[in-house]
Scaffold this motif. Structure first.
Motif, mmCIF file in Angstrom:
data_model
loop_
_atom_site.group_PDB
_atom_site.id
_atom_site.type_symbol
_atom_site.label_atom_id
_atom_site.label_comp_id
_atom_site.label_asym_id
_atom_site.label_seq_id
_atom_site.Cartn_x
_atom_site.Cartn_y
_atom_site.Cartn_z
ATOM 1 N N ILE A 290 -3.179 17.945 3.806
ATOM 2 C CA ILE A 290 -2.765 16.643 3.275
ATOM 3 C C ILE A 290 -3.653 16.233 2.108
ATOM 4 O O ILE A 290 -3.177 15.732 1.083
ATOM 5 C CB ILE A 290 -2.805 15.573 4.386
ATOM 6 N N GLY A 291 -4.959 16.470 2.259
ATOM 7 C CA GLY A 291 -5.880 16.134 1.176
ATOM 8 C C GLY A 291 -5.532 16.857 -0.111
ATOM 9 O O GLY A 291 -5.521 16.263 -1.193
ATOM 10 N N ALA A 292 -5.228 18.145 -0.006
ATOM 11 C CA ALA A 292 -4.864 18.917 -1.196
ATOM 12 C C ALA A 292 -3.580 18.388 -1.817
ATOM 13 O O ALA A 292 -3.464 18.264 -3.047
ATOM 14 C CB ALA A 292 -4.717 20.395 -0.833
ATOM 15 N N ALA A 293 -2.593 18.063 -0.974
ATOM 16 C CA ALA A 293 -1.320 17.548 -1.482
ATOM 17 C C ALA A 293 -1.488 16.193 -2.162
ATOM 18 O O ALA A 293 -0.860 15.914 -3.189
ATOM 19 C CB ALA A 293 -0.312 17.450 -0.342
ATOM 20 N N LEU A 294 -2.344 15.335 -1.611
ATOM 21 C CA LEU A 294 -2.608 14.051 -2.251
ATOM 22 C C LEU A 294 -3.259 14.245 -3.610
ATOM 23 O O LEU A 294 -2.909 13.578 -4.579
ATOM 24 C CB LEU A 294 -3.505 13.197 -1.350
ATOM 25 N N ARG A 295 -4.208 15.148 -3.676
ATOM 26 C CA ARG A 295 -4.855 15.420 -4.958
ATOM 27 C C ARG A 295 -3.876 16.009 -5.968
ATOM 28 O O ARG A 295 -4.010 15.795 -7.170
ATOM 29 C CB ARG A 295 -6.007 16.393 -4.745
ATOM 30 N N ALA A 296 -2.891 16.754 -5.482
ATOM 31 C CA ALA A 296 -1.913 17.375 -6.378
ATOM 32 C C ALA A 296 -0.960 16.352 -6.980
ATOM 33 O O ALA A 296 -0.233 16.653 -7.925
ATOM 34 C CB ALA A 296 -1.118 18.433 -5.622
ATOM 35 N N ARG A 297 -0.958 15.138 -6.426
ATOM 36 C CA ARG A 297 -0.107 14.049 -6.921
ATOM 37 C C ARG A 297 1.348 14.498 -7.031
ATOM 38 O O ARG A 297 1.987 14.388 -8.083
ATOM 39 C CB ARG A 297 -0.621 13.524 -8.261
#
Length: 330
Positions: A290-297
């Motif tokens: 989830i953290g990676a996906a949030l950073r990926a915007r």
């Protein structure tokens, strides 16, 4: 002094008629002989002067604290955090699916093209989705078929579930999600029926996607879509998150990985171009993903559960404290 007192008396009377007696502004206007615009101004003045004080009993204050913190940190429109105290994981997952379904029922508009991802979580949302009165909506899968073990939650199957609930048109992508070689992928993409479906998916106005972790427990491995060896290679390349055909590292950057050249479906750049992307993910094994996906915007809305949101936000705070940028970690 008397003039001020009488003004206050009138403001109280109008406020009582409106808020306590349930009269509308037009009815108050006719009763008191005061114009409707003036009634509106006086109600506004009553609130501004503290005569009217509105208290909202909010049973969702803790959830909304995390919703606001995560959405503001990552610049996404909304976060929906579902709290089910003392519930087991199946019950939590069901409530998260219900929340995503309720959101989607309100998000979908007439003439929308809705892209649907594969996965058990998305299938759960489909089962909780209630029919709504929308016109000319079309559903389309975002990725090809997974392995035979995951047939019940292929993107095609999930797409059909939503479309049948809404009595809408839908397309099917008659191609596997991963093929033996990039040459085989090119052969599939040269088929007009397949390329037309993917072109329609890229025109989606709404998308519902899951966020996959990169581990042997991931749905893409359990469905037979990836082998344990292949998922291990992806992890060794720095991948911690999977969305459609793309893998992301912890910074939200796309990981260059050989298998992606053999996948049929939309990639992360295609997903970013969709105007309204709803992502759903929950559970301790999804924190990093989830953290990676949030950073990926790559999403507009995230739907998750309370414990996941807490752990995610805890990771964000620790990372911010280290001045290394916002994100989630284990």
């Amino acid at each position: 002094m008397e003039t001020s007192q009488e003004r206050t008396r009138l403001l109280v009377k109008i406020s009582t008629l409106y808020y306590m007696d349930g009269m509308n502004q037009q009815e108050i206007s006719q009763r008191l002989g005061i114009s409707r615009p003036q009634i509106s101004r006086m109600l506004a003045a009553a609130k501004a002067e503290g005569i009217v004080q509105i208290n909202i009993r909010n049973p969702f204050s803790e959830e909304q604290t995390y919703e606001r913190a995560i959405s503001e940190t990552f610049g996404i429109k909304d976060v929906i955090v579902v709290h089910v105290p003392d519930a087991d994981r199946p019950m939590i997952d069901m409530q998260v699916a219900r929340a995503a379904a309720a959101l989607l029922e309100n998000v979908i508009r007439d003439r929308d093209i809705v892209g649907i991802m594969a996965g058990r979580t998305i299938a759960s949302v489909g089962r909780e989705f209630n029919p709504v009165n929308k016109k000319d909506v079309q559903f389309v899968p975002l990725i090809g078929g997974w392995g035979s073990e995951g047939a019940a939650w292929h993107a095609n199957s999930n797409t059909r579930i939503f479309a049948e609930k809404l009595k809408s048109r839908y397309l099917l992508l008659n191609a596997p999600a991963v093929v033996a070689s990039s040459e085989a992928r090119s052969h599939f993409l040269n088929e007009k029926e397949i390329s037309d479906v993917l072109d329609t998916a890229r025109k989606a106005t709404v998308a519902l996607v899951g966020i996959g972790q990169v581990s042997e427990k991931s749905a893409i491995v359990q469905a037979g879509y990836f082998s344990r060896g292949e998922i291990g290679e992806a992890r060794a390349s720095g991948a911690v998150s999977n969305i459609c055909t793309s893998f992301l590292n912890i910074a939200g950057e796309r990981v260059t990985y050989e298998a992606e050249s053999r996948m049929i479906g939309l990639d992360i750049d295609d997903i970013r171009r969709i105007p309204n992307v709803v992502a759903i993910a929950s559970g301790s094994d999804k924190i990093e993903a989830i953290g990676a996906a949030l950073r990926a915007r790559c999403m507009n809305v995230l739907v998750t559960d309370m414990e996941t949101a807490k752990r995610c936000w805890s990771g964000i705070v620790r990372t911010l404290f280290r001045k290394a940028g916002p994100g989630c970690d284990r």
